[in-house]
Design an enzyme around this catalytic site. Sequence first.
Site, short mmCIF file in Angstrom:
data_model
loop_
_atom_site.label_atom_id
_atom_site.label_comp_id
_atom_site.label_asym_id
_atom_site.label_seq_id
_atom_site.Cartn_x
_atom_site.Cartn_y
_atom_site.Cartn_z
N LYS A 68 62.46 44.48 48.83
CA LYS A 68 61.93 43.59 50.11
C LYS A 68 62.82 43.08 51.54
O LYS A 68 64.00 43.43 50.94
CB LYS A 68 61.25 42.34 49.51
CG LYS A 68 60.04 42.49 48.50
CD LYS A 68 59.40 41.24 48.08
CE LYS A 68 58.15 41.59 47.18
NZ LYS A 68 57.55 40.22 46.79
N TYR B 23 48.49 43.83 50.46
CA TYR B 23 48.48 42.64 49.77
C TYR B 23 47.18 41.99 49.79
O TYR B 23 46.92 40.82 49.53
CB TYR B 23 49.43 41.68 50.10
CG TYR B 23 50.93 41.63 49.72
CD1 TYR B 23 51.19 41.83 48.25
CD2 TYR B 23 52.01 42.17 50.22
CE1 TYR B 23 52.24 42.10 47.58
CE2 TYR B 23 53.43 42.45 49.77
CZ TYR B 23 53.46 42.39 48.31
OH TYR B 23 54.83 42.43 47.85
N PHE C 195 49.33 31.35 50.36
CA PHE C 195 50.72 31.90 50.85
C PHE C 195 50.44 33.32 51.35
O PHE C 195 51.67 33.92 51.85
CB PHE C 195 51.67 32.03 49.41
CG PHE C 195 51.26 32.90 48.38
CD1 PHE C 195 51.16 34.17 48.55
CD2 PHE C 195 50.57 32.35 47.37
CE1 PHE C 195 50.61 35.15 47.22
CE2 PHE C 195 50.13 33.05 46.15
CZ PHE C 195 50.30 34.46 46.18
N ARG D 135 58.76 46.07 35.40
CA ARG D 135 58.41 44.58 35.27
C ARG D 135 59.73 44.04 34.55
O ARG D 135 59.79 42.62 34.78
CB ARG D 135 56.94 44.33 34.74
CG ARG D 135 56.11 44.98 35.62
CD ARG D 135 54.60 44.65 35.56
NE ARG D 135 54.21 43.31 35.49
CZ ARG D 135 53.68 42.82 36.98
NH1 ARG D 135 54.01 43.47 38.00
NH2 ARG D 135 53.29 41.62 37.01
N THR E 179 58.10 36.41 38.67
CA THR E 179 57.92 36.50 40.06
C THR E 179 58.56 35.26 40.60
O THR E 179 59.22 35.60 41.64
CB THR E 179 56.30 36.17 40.14
OG1 THR E 179 55.79 37.38 39.74
CG2 THR E 179 55.94 36.00 41.76
N ARG F 249 65.57 39.61 39.95
CA ARG F 249 65.04 38.44 40.32
C ARG F 249 65.86 37.43 40.17
O ARG F 249 66.16 36.46 40.82
CB ARG F 249 63.69 37.97 40.17
CG ARG F 249 62.62 39.00 40.90
CD ARG F 249 61.40 39.22 40.50
NE ARG F 249 60.29 39.62 41.60
CZ ARG F 249 59.24 40.09 41.25
NH1 ARG F 249 58.67 39.87 39.73
NH2 ARG F 249 58.34 40.80 42.05
N ASN G 183 61.64 37.11 46.82
CA ASN G 183 62.04 37.44 45.38
C ASN G 183 62.28 39.07 45.23
O ASN G 183 62.28 39.50 44.22
CB ASN G 183 60.77 37.11 44.59
CG ASN G 183 59.29 37.94 44.56
OD1 ASN G 183 59.23 38.81 45.63
ND2 ASN G 183 58.61 37.78 43.76
N HIS H 235 59.22 44.24 44.65
CA HIS H 235 57.70 44.22 44.04
C HIS H 235 57.47 45.47 43.31
O HIS H 235 58.13 46.42 43.46
CB HIS H 235 56.84 44.41 45.19
CG HIS H 235 55.45 44.78 44.78
ND1 HIS H 235 54.35 43.97 44.54
CD2 HIS H 235 54.71 45.99 44.72
CE1 HIS H 235 53.30 44.55 44.27
NE2 HIS H 235 53.42 45.90 44.29
N GLU I 77 48.82 52.20 45.01
CA GLU I 77 50.15 51.67 45.92
C GLU I 77 50.87 52.84 46.31
O GLU I 77 51.27 52.93 47.39
CB GLU I 77 50.84 50.64 45.09
CG GLU I 77 50.27 49.44 44.86
CD GLU I 77 50.78 48.35 44.23
OE1 GLU I 77 50.35 47.38 44.28
OE2 GLU I 77 51.81 48.47 43.63
P1 CMP Z 1 54.81 40.58 44.75
O1 CMP Z 1 55.12 40.98 43.19
O2 CMP Z 1 55.12 41.26 45.80
O3 CMP Z 1 53.35 40.03 44.54
C1 CMP Z 1 52.50 39.21 45.36
C2 CMP Z 1 53.60 38.31 45.98
O4 CMP Z 1 52.97 37.13 46.51
C3 CMP Z 1 54.77 38.02 44.82
O5 CMP Z 1 55.36 39.14 44.70
C4 CMP Z 1 55.48 36.88 45.68
O6 CMP Z 1 56.70 37.30 46.44
C5 CMP Z 1 54.20 36.10 46.45
N1 CMP Z 1 54.21 35.07 45.92
C6 CMP Z 1 53.44 34.65 44.72
N2 CMP Z 1 53.27 33.10 44.78
C7 CMP Z 1 53.53 32.85 45.87
C8 CMP Z 1 53.94 31.35 46.46
N3 CMP Z 1 53.36 30.33 45.63
N4 CMP Z 1 54.60 31.33 47.56
C9 CMP Z 1 54.76 32.19 48.30
N5 CMP Z 1 54.80 33.56 47.84
C10 CMP Z 1 54.36 33.89 46.77
#
Ligand code: CMP
Length: 140
Positions: free
Chosen positions: A11, A51, A59, A87, A93, A104, A114, A117, A128
Site C-alpha cells: 500500500k 474495495y 471508512f 494472511r 488488520t 503489519r 496498514n 492487503h 482480485e
Molecule cells: P485491507 O486488508 O486492505 O481490506 C480493507 C481495508 O480497510 C483494510 O485492509 C484496512 O486498511 C481498511 N480498514 C478496515 N477497518 C478500518 C477502519 N476502522 N478505519 C480505516 N480503515 C479501515
Amino acid sequence: MAIQRTFSIIKPDATRRNLTGAIVAKFEEAGLRVIAQKRIHLTKMQAGVFYGVHSERPFYDELCEFMSSEPIVVQVLEGENAVARNREVMGATNPSEASEGTIRKEFALSIGENSVHGSDATDTAAVEIAYFFSGLELVG
Ligand code: CMP
C-alpha cells in the site's frame, strides 16, 4: 497441501517509505513466490471498485482516498496454501493486534495505513488477480 495463488497489494504508506523490498523479503522467507508484480497509481474510482465490498462502511471514502494517494505495488503470490500463509505473514488488520514478526506489526502505521492487503479466500483471490493482471502476465 495445495499450491495456490493469492493477490497482494503493497500500500501507499509502504511504497512511500521505500519498504517494497523489505515486504517482498517477508513473503519470500515464508515460502511465497512473487510470480507477477507491477507498480501502479490507482484513481480513486479504480480503488472504489476494488474495495466495493466495503462501500457501506464508514471508512470507505478514507480508504479509497488513501489507496489512490500514491503508487502501490500489486502482486500475485504463489505457494503452498498461499492464501492462509500470506494472511499469517501480514498479521491482523489492526497493527496493534498483529503478532510479532508480521508485516503489519513491523511496518503498519494504523488500521487504515496498514502496509499490505491480501485476499481472504481463493475465490476472492481469482477475482482480485483478474482485476489487475491479464493472462499473459501470469505465465508463472
Ligand atoms: P485491507 O486488508 O486492505 O481490506 C480493507 C481495508 O480497510 C483494510 O485492509 C484496512 O486498511 C481498511 N480498514 C478496515 N477497518 C478500518 C477502519 N476502522 N478505519 C480505516 N480503515 C479501515
